[in-house]
Motif scaffolding. Structure first.
Motif, PDB file in Angstrom:
ATOM      1  N   UNK A   1       0.859  -1.188   0.000  1.00 38.35           N
ATOM      2  CA  UNK A   1       0.000   0.000   0.000  1.00 38.35           C
ATOM      3  C   UNK A   1       0.889   1.230   0.000  1.00 38.35           C
TER       4      UNK A   1
ATOM      5  N   UNK B   1      -1.397   5.642   2.824  1.00 34.41           N
ATOM      6  CA  UNK B   1      -2.690   4.968   3.018  1.00 34.41           C
ATOM      7  C   UNK B   1      -2.671   4.114   4.275  1.00 34.41           C
ATOM      8  N   UNK B   2      -3.717   4.291   5.071  1.00 37.10           N
ATOM      9  CA  UNK B   2      -3.872   3.565   6.325  1.00 37.10           C
ATOM     10  C   UNK B   2      -3.890   2.056   6.078  1.00 37.10           C
ATOM     11  N   UNK B   3      -3.118   1.318   6.883  1.00 37.64           N
ATOM     12  CA  UNK B   3      -3.067  -0.138   6.754  1.00 37.64           C
ATOM     13  C   UNK B   3      -3.528  -0.778   8.066  1.00 37.64           C
TER      14      UNK B   3
ATOM     15  N   UNK C   1       1.856  -7.667  -0.240  1.00 35.41           N
ATOM     16  CA  UNK C   1       1.673  -8.926  -0.961  1.00 35.41           C
ATOM     17  C   UNK C   1       2.939  -9.224  -1.751  1.00 35.41           C
TER      18      UNK C   1
ATOM     19  N   UNK D   1      -0.470  -3.160 -14.349  1.00 37.75           N
ATOM     20  CA  UNK D   1      -1.866  -3.150 -14.777  1.00 37.75           C
ATOM     21  C   UNK D   1      -2.749  -4.096 -13.977  1.00 37.75           C
ATOM     22  N   UNK D   2      -2.145  -5.092 -13.308  1.00 40.45           N
ATOM     23  CA  UNK D   2      -2.976  -6.148 -12.721  1.00 40.45           C
ATOM     24  C   UNK D   2      -2.601  -6.502 -11.281  1.00 40.45           C
ATOM     25  N   UNK D   3      -1.333  -6.866 -11.076  1.00 42.06           N
ATOM     26  CA  UNK D   3      -0.957  -7.328  -9.730  1.00 42.06           C
ATOM     27  C   UNK D   3      -1.069  -6.210  -8.708  1.00 42.06           C
ATOM     28  N   UNK D   4      -0.759  -4.984  -9.139  1.00 44.16           N
ATOM     29  CA  UNK D   4      -0.916  -3.829  -8.248  1.00 44.16           C
ATOM     30  C   UNK D   4      -1.950  -2.888  -8.835  1.00 44.16           C
ATOM     31  N   UNK D   5      -2.657  -2.190  -7.975  1.00 45.84           N
ATOM     32  CA  UNK D   5      -3.493  -1.074  -8.413  1.00 45.84           C
ATOM     33  C   UNK D   5      -2.720   0.182  -8.029  1.00 45.84           C
TER      34      UNK D   5
ATOM     35  N   UNK E   1      -3.187   3.144  -8.138  1.00 51.32           N
ATOM     36  CA  UNK E   1      -3.889   4.247  -7.483  1.00 51.32           C
ATOM     37  C   UNK E   1      -3.643   4.177  -5.969  1.00 51.32           C
ATOM     38  N   UNK E   2      -3.520   2.958  -5.449  1.00 50.78           N
ATOM     39  CA  UNK E   2      -3.403   2.777  -4.000  1.00 50.78           C
ATOM     40  C   UNK E   2      -2.147   2.017  -3.579  1.00 50.78           C
TER      41      UNK E   2
END
Lengths: 226, 87
Positions: free
Chosen positions: B10, B14-16, B41, B65-69, B71-72
């Motif tokens: 993350x 961003x709060x985890x 992850x 494009x897939x394993x990570x987003x 944006x976050x």
């Protein structure tokens, strides 16, 4: 002739049938769409329903976003097709980058299911014209990954452009930034929210109110008058 | 066979809450002196054929494009030497 509104079923969708029923109650014709089928069958609008598509594996909505039907939904949404994402559908819309920001696990780490009070902040989108701006509504909320996050710049932009469509009132159920429950894209045709309007369309079930029905009458009005 | 590891975290702002829950459990377990925990992850990709620049570029695209987003989340891609299995 009435409007044809498609409801996509992904593997793991839960609320596709309820959504179809809500569409029918509003006076439109629900059309079942299948995740493997790129063809939208000439629908006038699409709803991505709630559930746990692909088991929320990887991230909620991350795998569904690449399904064949979404190729067409993304292309058409950019061209103005009205799309509503409810709960898992909202997560899919953020993963598809049709809506800004992202969805993460609830800050309290638990699944939550409650009747949620919301304020309608924007009654000009394709899906909210039958509400009044500032109206307070109660609809069910049920989710694990409902925490809406975005960077400060995006949040400020959403606020400034009136693109926060719904805000949680009295209680923030998941740690969403600025109490955001739902947002829209720049054009106002794509709306996503975590709570479930389709579960509040008949007095007998859900909250005992019909506060969710205007979503579906809004889009019908929009399409029929178009 | 070569292994490429994609780590996804993350973004720092961003709060985890999962990491926080782990961190709060530490003193009770007798682990002192850890001020913060963040949970991410790890994806281990077993790659067929050589891990050359082209293969790494493809994996980078896959991660982005897939394993990570993005944006976050942030991600890193690295090649891991796989030790020969000891019979």
């Amino acid at each position: 002739m009435t409007a044809r509104i498609g409801v996509v079923t992904f593997p793991g969708s839960l609320d596709d049938r309820d959504t179809q029923r809500a569409i029918r109650l509003a006076g439109a014709e629900p059309v079942a769409l299948w995740h493997k089928d790129k063809d939208l069958h000439q629908v006038d609008a699409v709803v991505l329903p709630g559930g746990f598509s692909y088991g929320d594996y990887l991230r909620a909505g991350a795998i569904s976003r690449f399904s064949p039907v979404m190729e067409t939904v993304i292309e058409q949404a950019k061209a103005g097709l009205p799309v509503l994402g409810i709960c898992n559908g909202f997560q899919i819309l953020t993963e598809a980058h049709l809506l800004p920001g992202g969805m993460l696990g609830n800050d309290h780490l638990h699944f939550i299911c409650r009747d949620q009070k919301l304020r309608v902040e924007n009654a000009d989108t394709a899906w909210t014209v039958d509400y009044a701006s500032g109206q307070e509504i109660h609809i069910p909320l049920k989710n694990m990954d409902g925490r809406y996050v975005a960077d400060e710049y995006t949040l400020d932009k959403l606020e400034a452009e009136g693109r926060v469509v719904f805000r949680y009132l009295d209680f923030n159920p998941n740690g969403s930034l600025r109490d955001i429950a739902g947002i829209t894209n720049e054009a106002g045709n794509v709306v996503g929210l975590m709570p479930h309007p389709e579960h509040a369309t008949e007095p007998l079930i859900g909250t005992g109110r019909t506060d969710g029905l205007p979503f579906f009458t809004s889009i019908l009005k929009k399409l029929v008058n178009a | 066979m070569a292994r490429v590891v994609v780590d996804v975290m993350l973004k720092p702002e961003i709060l985890d809450p999962q990491g926080q829950a782990v961190q709060r459990a530490l003193p009770r377990l007798g682990f002192d002196g850890i001020s913060d925990v963040r949970q991410g992850k790890r994806f281990e990709l077993e790659v067929e054929g050589p891990v050359d620049e082209a293969a790494l570029a493809r994996i980078h695209d896959l991660a982005e494009s897939f394993l990570a987003n993005t944006v976050i989340e942030d991600f890193t891609v690295k090649i891991e030497e796989v030790a020969e299995a000891v019979k």
